[in-house]
Design an enzyme around this catalytic site. Structure first.
Site, PDB file in Angstrom:
ATOM      1  N   ARG A   1       2.432   2.245   6.021  1.00 58.70           N
ATOM      2  CA  ARG A   1       2.800   3.633   5.982  1.00 58.70           C
ATOM      3  C   ARG A   1       3.865   3.871   7.168  1.00 58.70           C
ATOM      4  NH1 ARG A   1      -1.829   7.126   8.602  1.00 58.70           N
ATOM      5  NH2 ARG A   1      -2.782   5.737   9.883  1.00 58.70           N
TER       6      ARG A   1
ATOM      7  N   ASP B   1      -4.237  -7.334  13.934  1.00 56.80           N
ATOM      8  CA  ASP B   1      -3.059  -6.881  13.739  1.00 56.80           C
ATOM      9  C   ASP B   1      -2.966  -5.851  14.361  1.00 56.80           C
ATOM     10  OD1 ASP B   1      -5.537  -6.216  11.896  1.00 56.80           O
ATOM     11  OD2 ASP B   1      -4.079  -4.268  11.386  1.00 56.80           O
TER      12      ASP B   1
HETATM   13  P1  AMP Z   1      -4.648   0.388  10.824  1.00 54.34           P
HETATM   14  O1  AMP Z   1      -6.091   0.731  10.430  1.00 54.34           O
HETATM   15  O2  AMP Z   1      -3.804   1.591  11.072  1.00 54.34           O
HETATM   16  O3  AMP Z   1      -4.208  -0.840  11.746  1.00 54.34           O
HETATM   17  O4  AMP Z   1      -4.165  -0.070   9.275  1.00 54.34           O
HETATM   18  C1  AMP Z   1      -4.431  -1.077   8.595  1.00 54.34           C
HETATM   19  C2  AMP Z   1      -3.492  -1.408   7.701  1.00 54.34           C
HETATM   20  O5  AMP Z   1      -3.632  -0.292   6.730  1.00 54.34           O
HETATM   21  C3  AMP Z   1      -2.152  -1.588   7.897  1.00 54.34           C
HETATM   22  O6  AMP Z   1      -1.830  -2.626   7.164  1.00 54.34           O
HETATM   23  C4  AMP Z   1      -1.649  -0.259   7.372  1.00 54.34           C
HETATM   24  O7  AMP Z   1      -0.186   0.001   7.163  1.00 54.34           O
HETATM   25  C5  AMP Z   1      -2.429   0.084   6.212  1.00 54.34           C
HETATM   26  N1  AMP Z   1      -2.514   1.598   6.001  1.00 54.34           N
HETATM   27  C6  AMP Z   1      -3.311   2.753   6.907  1.00 54.34           C
HETATM   28  N2  AMP Z   1      -3.320   3.705   6.441  1.00 54.34           N
HETATM   29  C7  AMP Z   1      -2.615   3.681   5.120  1.00 54.34           C
HETATM   30  C8  AMP Z   1      -1.871   4.734   4.143  1.00 54.34           C
HETATM   31  N3  AMP Z   1      -2.363   6.158   4.267  1.00 54.34           N
HETATM   32  N4  AMP Z   1      -1.114   4.354   3.303  1.00 54.34           N
HETATM   33  C9  AMP Z   1      -0.858   2.881   3.222  1.00 54.34           C
HETATM   34  N5  AMP Z   1      -1.401   2.026   3.995  1.00 54.34           N
HETATM   35  C10 AMP Z   1      -1.880   2.334   4.838  1.00 54.34           C
HETATM   36 MG    MG Z   2      -2.700  -1.336  12.717  1.00 60.15          MG
END
Ligand code: AMP
Ligand code: MG
Length: 486
Positions: free
Chosen positions: A92, A252
């Site tokens: 996103r 990540d």
């Molecule tokens: P994060 O927890 O923000 O580090 O995100 C972990 C993974 O989930 C990453 O690959 C993000 O791009 C994906 N991600 C988080 N929220 C969304 C969303 N609403 N739509 C698509 N991908 C998401």
């Molecule tokens: Mg992240």
């Protein structure tokens, strides 16, 4: 998207010169009725971003117009989430381009919440207004604290609804960072790419962030590892200094440049307890406050693992070399950590017994359930704390006597107080105040949020007018829970 308009950013796109495996070209979703909610003019000025045309900025950052020189991509990465390896990528987030500032420094300009990408898996690629405002508050607070961090240039409402547990306003955040390279980018290259691609990523990273490593160095990968380890150690020690809990320290979310980023379920600890966890998904406390150093070491071990083919052709030998390097972590961490903890009680030229003195203080504030930040500040600002419930009571008298005796020696009390001023912030984004300000902001009342952000820009500075956001109601944190990037 047309780009028939003046340039706002000074864009370059070095990432797109990496092999195609590392990214996907994408087009941000258009926003129906974009509205600028917060814009960081100081940051724009700092980076030489042209903010003289707010309408144009709104159109560009909402994805409706393509900026001059922009070649939007989503980057590919993998990562260990709560210990388990998985393929991820910008699901996103969209990198609009790399802005080159007046001093030739390069910054990723990324928009978060602008729609699906090839890495979105089941997600909608969208973001809620509350979560993006939260990220703005924390990143700017972190910057105010003097801790390396991604920055927030703007938050815009998209004019569309986003569906979570309930319907919320959709938003886009514009995030600025020296790069979004992460341990997970290297894990991706190692597990899905060729050795040559891993080498290309390593060379790219060195050129972008560690140009002091010579191009012809034989052990480039190891030198890169060492640099990242040092930066990350400094970062996590800074988090420990101010009571920050990242909340989702997956590989990540561990940056290569050493900046804090991805402010999802993060929060600052109130009452001191190393076991403190606020994240609703961290059921086992993996990312608890006190676990952050050991998690960092674990994440760096995954980084070393990803680099193995570049360390030596003989895998066994590579493992041996990498293990030796990773094992340097503890002694480097401990020396730096002790230095910072001693500074928090005003000691910069340690003597025998000083570490024990600092440890005793932590032990006491834990037993007596005292607030981490207030406790250190009450030592240096006794008048401010005199009638407050956060004051340290009689149970601290003996400790205080030893401490006063200690800091009266050497360079003296004045010197110690000036060190404490630099290591102990007064203003941290406390959960109560952040929630209060965010709840009002999503209803359209931004005044509290702006005042909060203002105070957090000068967190070591005290002014009586700031009292309103200094002392929180007791007990709020007890049942407080944070949620991942909603
Ligand atoms: P994060 O927890 O923000 O580090 O995100 C972990 C993974 O989930 C990453 O690959 C993000 O791009 C994906 N991600 C988080 N929220 C969304 C969303 N609403 N739509 C698509 N991908 C998401
Ligand atoms: Mg992240």
């Amino acid at each position: 998207m047309n780009n028939d308009h003046p340039s706002v950013f000074n864009f370059d796109n070095s990432y797109t010169k990496l092999p195609e495996r590392f990214f996907s070209r994408v087009t941000p979703d258009r926003s129906k009725h974009p509205e600028m909610i917060l814009f960081n003019h100081e940051l724009a000025e700092e980076l030489g971003i042209d903010d003289s045309n707010p309408e144009l900025l709104t159109q560009i950052l909402s994805g409706n117009k393509k900026a001059v020189g922009s070649d939007p991509i989503a980057t590919a990465y993998a990562g260990h989430q709560f210990g388990y390896f998985t393929m991820l990528g910008d699901g996103r987030a969209i990198l609009l381009g790399e802005h080159i500032d007046q001093t030739k420094k390069r910054f990723d300009i990324q928009i978060k919440g602008a729609g699906r990408t090839p890495y979105s898996r089941g997600g909608d690629g969208k973001a809620t207004l509350k979560a993006m405002l939260k990220e703005y508050v924390y990143s700017e607070a972190m910057n105010g604290l003097g801790i390396p961090t991604s920055r927030s240039l703007a938050v815009l409402k998209t004019g569309e609804n986003v569906y979570r547990e309930r319907t919320e306003d959709g938003a886009v955040l514009c995030r600025v960072m020296p790069s979004h390279l992460r341990v997970g980018t290297f894990e991706f290259a190692r597990f899905y790419g060729t050795k040559e691609e891993l080498q290309q990523l390593c060379d790219y990273t060195i050129k972008r962030h560690f140009s002091e490593i010579p191009d012809d160095a034989e052990d480039k990968a190891l030198l890169l590892f060492e640099k990242v380890m040092h930066r990350q150690i400094d970062l996590v020690i800074n988090w420990m200094r101010v009571g920050f809990i990242h909340g989702v320290m997956n590989t990540d979310n561990t940056s290569i440049c050493g900046d804090s980023f991805d402010y999802g379920p993060c929060a600052f600890m109130g009452v001191y307890d190393p076991k403190t966890v606020f994240s609703s998904i961290d059921e086992n406390g993996r990312y608890a406050f006190g676990n952050q150093p050991s998690i960092l070491k674990w994440n760096l071990s995954r980084f070393a693992e990803a680099l193995l083919p570049l360390i030596d052709d003989d895998l066994d030998k590579a493992v041996e070399i990498a293990t030796e390097k990773v094992n340097e972590f503890d002694s480097i961490f401990d020396v730096k950590f002790d230095e910072v903890m001693l500074s928090k009680i005003g000691i910069d030229e340690p003597e025998k017994g000083d570490i024990e003195l600092a440890e005793e203080f932590l032990k006491l504030i834990k037993i007596h359930k005292k607030d981490y930040t207030h406790s250190f500040n009450s030592l240096r600002l006794p008048d401010l704390y005199r009638d407050k419930p956060f004051v340290l009571g009689d149970e601290f008298l003996d400790w205080k006597k030893s401490w006063v005796e200690r800091i009266s020696r050497g360079a003296g009390k004045g010197h110690s107080f000036s060190i404490m001023e630099r290591y102990n912030p007064l203003f941290i984004p406390r959960n109560y105040f952040v929630e209060e300000a965010l709840d009002l902001a999503v209803e359209g009342e931004l005044k509290k949020l702006k005042t909060l952000i203002y105070n957090l820009q000068m967190p070591y500075w005290y002014d009586t007018e700031m009292d309103d956001s200094l002392f929180e109601p007791i007990g709020f944190d007890q049942n407080y829970q944070t949620f991942c990037g909603t």
